[in-house]
Design an enzyme around this catalytic site. Structure first.
Site, short mmCIF file in Angstrom:
data_model
loop_
_atom_site.label_atom_id
_atom_site.label_comp_id
_atom_site.label_asym_id
_atom_site.label_seq_id
_atom_site.Cartn_x
_atom_site.Cartn_y
_atom_site.Cartn_z
N ASN A 89 0.81 -1.22 0.00
CA ASN A 89 0.00 0.00 0.00
C ASN A 89 0.85 1.28 0.00
OD1 ASN A 89 -2.55 1.68 0.83
ND2 ASN A 89 -1.01 2.08 2.43
N SER A 141 -4.16 2.18 -8.57
CA SER A 141 -5.02 3.37 -8.63
C SER A 141 -5.81 3.34 -9.91
CB SER A 141 -4.17 4.64 -8.60
OG SER A 141 -5.00 5.77 -8.86
N TYR A 154 3.45 8.57 -11.58
CA TYR A 154 2.54 7.84 -10.69
C TYR A 154 1.68 6.84 -11.50
CZ TYR A 154 -1.12 7.36 -7.05
OH TYR A 154 -2.02 6.89 -6.13
N LYS A 158 1.63 2.82 -11.16
CA LYS A 158 0.40 2.10 -10.81
C LYS A 158 -0.01 1.13 -11.92
CE LYS A 158 -0.32 3.90 -6.73
NZ LYS A 158 -0.10 3.05 -5.55
P1 NAP Z 1 -1.08 8.85 2.51
O1 NAP Z 1 -2.22 9.31 3.33
O2 NAP Z 1 -0.19 9.85 1.85
O3 NAP Z 1 -0.19 7.83 3.38
C1 NAP Z 1 0.93 7.24 2.80
C2 NAP Z 1 1.53 6.22 3.74
O4 NAP Z 1 2.66 5.65 3.06
C3 NAP Z 1 2.07 6.85 5.03
O5 NAP Z 1 1.83 5.98 6.12
C4 NAP Z 1 3.57 6.96 4.75
O6 NAP Z 1 4.40 6.85 5.91
C5 NAP Z 1 3.81 5.76 3.88
N1 NAP Z 1 5.01 5.87 3.05
C6 NAP Z 1 5.37 6.86 2.22
N2 NAP Z 1 6.55 6.58 1.64
C7 NAP Z 1 6.94 5.38 2.13
C8 NAP Z 1 8.08 4.56 1.96
N3 NAP Z 1 9.07 4.91 1.11
N4 NAP Z 1 8.18 3.39 2.64
C9 NAP Z 1 7.18 3.03 3.51
N5 NAP Z 1 6.08 3.76 3.72
C10 NAP Z 1 5.96 4.93 3.04
O7 NAP Z 1 -1.59 7.92 1.28
P2 NAP Z 1 -3.02 7.22 1.02
O8 NAP Z 1 -3.88 8.19 0.35
O9 NAP Z 1 -3.47 6.53 2.24
O10 NAP Z 1 -2.59 6.16 -0.10
C11 NAP Z 1 -2.26 4.82 0.18
C12 NAP Z 1 -2.07 4.08 -1.13
O11 NAP Z 1 -3.26 4.17 -1.91
C13 NAP Z 1 -0.96 4.65 -2.01
O12 NAP Z 1 -0.29 3.61 -2.67
C14 NAP Z 1 -1.71 5.50 -2.99
O13 NAP Z 1 -1.00 5.66 -4.18
C15 NAP Z 1 -2.96 4.67 -3.19
N6 NAP Z 1 -4.08 5.44 -3.70
C16 NAP Z 1 -4.57 6.50 -3.01
C17 NAP Z 1 -5.65 7.20 -3.54
C18 NAP Z 1 -6.24 8.39 -2.83
O14 NAP Z 1 -7.10 9.02 -3.43
N7 NAP Z 1 -5.85 8.70 -1.61
C19 NAP Z 1 -6.19 6.82 -4.77
C20 NAP Z 1 -5.67 5.74 -5.43
C21 NAP Z 1 -4.62 5.05 -4.90
P3 NAP Z 1 4.39 7.93 7.14
O15 NAP Z 1 2.99 7.89 7.72
O16 NAP Z 1 5.39 7.35 8.09
O17 NAP Z 1 4.75 9.23 6.55
#
Ligand code: NAP
Length: 246
Positions: A89, A141, A154, A158
Site C-alpha cells: 500500500n 489506482s 505515478y 500504478k
Molecule cells: P497517505 O495518506 O499519503 O499515506 C501514505 C503512507 O505511506 C504513510 O503511512 C507513509 O508513511 C507511507 N510511506 C510513504 N513513503 C513510504 C516509503 N518509502 N516506505 C514506507 N512507507 C511509506 O496515502 P493514502 O492516500 O493513504 O494512499 C495509500 C495508497 O493508496 C498509495 O499507494 C496511494 O498511491 C494509493 N491510492 C490512493 C488514492 C487516494 O485518493 N488517496 C487513490 C488511489 C490510490 P508515514 O505515515 O510514516 O509518513
C-alpha cells in the site's frame, strides 16, 4: 473469533490513510500485523492502537523501496509465524507535467510505488510458498488504468503494479498464493488533501457516485480478498472508484 485468526499480515504505508484503515480492519479479524510506514512515530502509533485493543502488532518502520528494509520488514513477521498476507500500500506522488518532470521525481515514484511491491512480494512469498497459502494485494489506482495529466510517473508506477499483479498471480497460483489488485478512485486522505478546491470539484464531476471515497471503502475489499469468500479470485483488478473507471 475473527476470520483471519492465525494469519499474519504485512501492511506497508500503514501509518495513516488507507493503509492504517486496512491494518485496523485485518487486525479486528484476528490477523497479527506488521505495521510499516516511512516514519517510526506513525507506524508505531498504529501498532500501539492495535495492541491496546487486544490485537497483535509490531511496527517495522522504513523505506520499502530499499531492499535491506524490506528484508527487515518481512523478518518482523517471523515472530508471528511468518507472513501469510501482504498488502503493498505504501505510495507517494511527485506530480508535474511530463515535459517538466525531473528525472529524480520519475525515479523516486517508480521506486517507492512499484519496486517496493516487487521486493516485498519476492521476500514475503517465501513463507507463503512454504505454507502453500498466501494473499498478496497491491493497492494500485484508477489512474493507473485511465492515465492522468500531471501524473505520468505515478500512473506508470500504478499501471506497472497491475502487470506485476497478473504476472505474480500466474507464477504463484500453483502454490495457492492469490495475487490481486485494488484500484481506488479519489479517497479522502492526506494524499488528496493537497488538491485545490477547483481540482476537487473537477474530479467530483467525473465520479458517477458524486463523492470521494473513504479509507474504509478500500479496507473492506482488502478484507474480502483475504477472506475465504475470495478463494477463487486471482489476477483481478477491483476498481473501487465510485464508478469513475466506466
Ligand atoms: P497517505 O495518506 O499519503 O499515506 C501514505 C503512507 O505511506 C504513510 O503511512 C507513509 O508513511 C507511507 N510511506 C510513504 N513513503 C513510504 C516509503 N518509502 N516506505 C514506507 N512507507 C511509506 O496515502 P493514502 O492516500 O493513504 O494512499 C495509500 C495508497 O493508496 C498509495 O499507494 C496511494 O498511491 C494509493 N491510492 C490512493 C488514492 C487516494 O485518493 N488517496 C487513490 C488511489 C490510490 P508515514 O505515515 O510514516 O509518513
Amino acid at each position: 473469533m475473527g476470520i483471519l485468526e492465525g494469519k499474519t499480515a504485512i501492511v506497508t504505508g500503514a501509518g495513516r490513510g488507507i493503509g492504517k484503515s486496512i491494518a485496523l480492519s485485518l487486525a479486528a479479524q484476528g490477523a497479527a500485523i506488521v505495521v510499516n510506514s516511512a516514519r517510526e512515530e506513525s507506524c508505531g502509533a498504529v501498532a500501539d492502537e492495535i495492541n491496546r485493543a487486544g490485537g497483535k502488532a509490531v511496527a517495522a518502520a522504513g523505506d520499502v523501496g530499499d531492499a535491506a528494509v524490506v528484508e527487515r520488514v518481512v523478518k518482523a513477521a517471523d515472530q508471528f509465524g511468518g507472513a501469510s498476507i501482504l498488502v503493498n500500500n505504501a505510495g507517494i506522488t511527485r506530480d508535474g507535467l511530463a515535459m517538466r518532470m525531473k528525472e529524480e521525481d520519475w525515479d523516486e515514484v517508480l521506486r517507492v510505488n512499484l519496486k517496493s511491491a516487487f521486493l516485498l512480494s519476492k521476500a514475503a512469498s517465501r513463507p507463503m510458498m512454504k505454507a502453500t497459502w498466501g494473499r498478496i494485494i497491491n493497492i494500485t489506482s484508477i489512474v493507473g488504468v485511465l492515465g492522468n495529466p500531471g501524473q505520468a510517473n505515478y500512473c506508470a508506477a500504478k499501471a506497472g503494479m497491475i502487470g506485476l499483479t497478473k504476472s505474480l498471480a500466474k507464477e504463484l497460483a500453483p502454490r495457492n498464493i492469490l495475487v490481486n489488485a485494488i484500484a481506488p478512485g479519489f479517497i479522502t486522505t492526506d494524499m488528496t488533501q493537497k488538491l485545490t478546491d477547483d481540482q476537487k470539484n473537477g474530479i467530483l464531476s467525473l465520479i458517477p457516485l458524486k463523492a470521494f471515497g473513504t479509507a474504509e471503502n478500500i479496507a473492506g475489499p482488502v478484507l474480502f480478498l483475504c477472506s475465504p469468500a475470495a478463494d477463487y479470485i486471482t489476477g483481478s483488478v477491483i476498481e473501487v472508484a465510485g464508478g469513475m473507471g466506466m
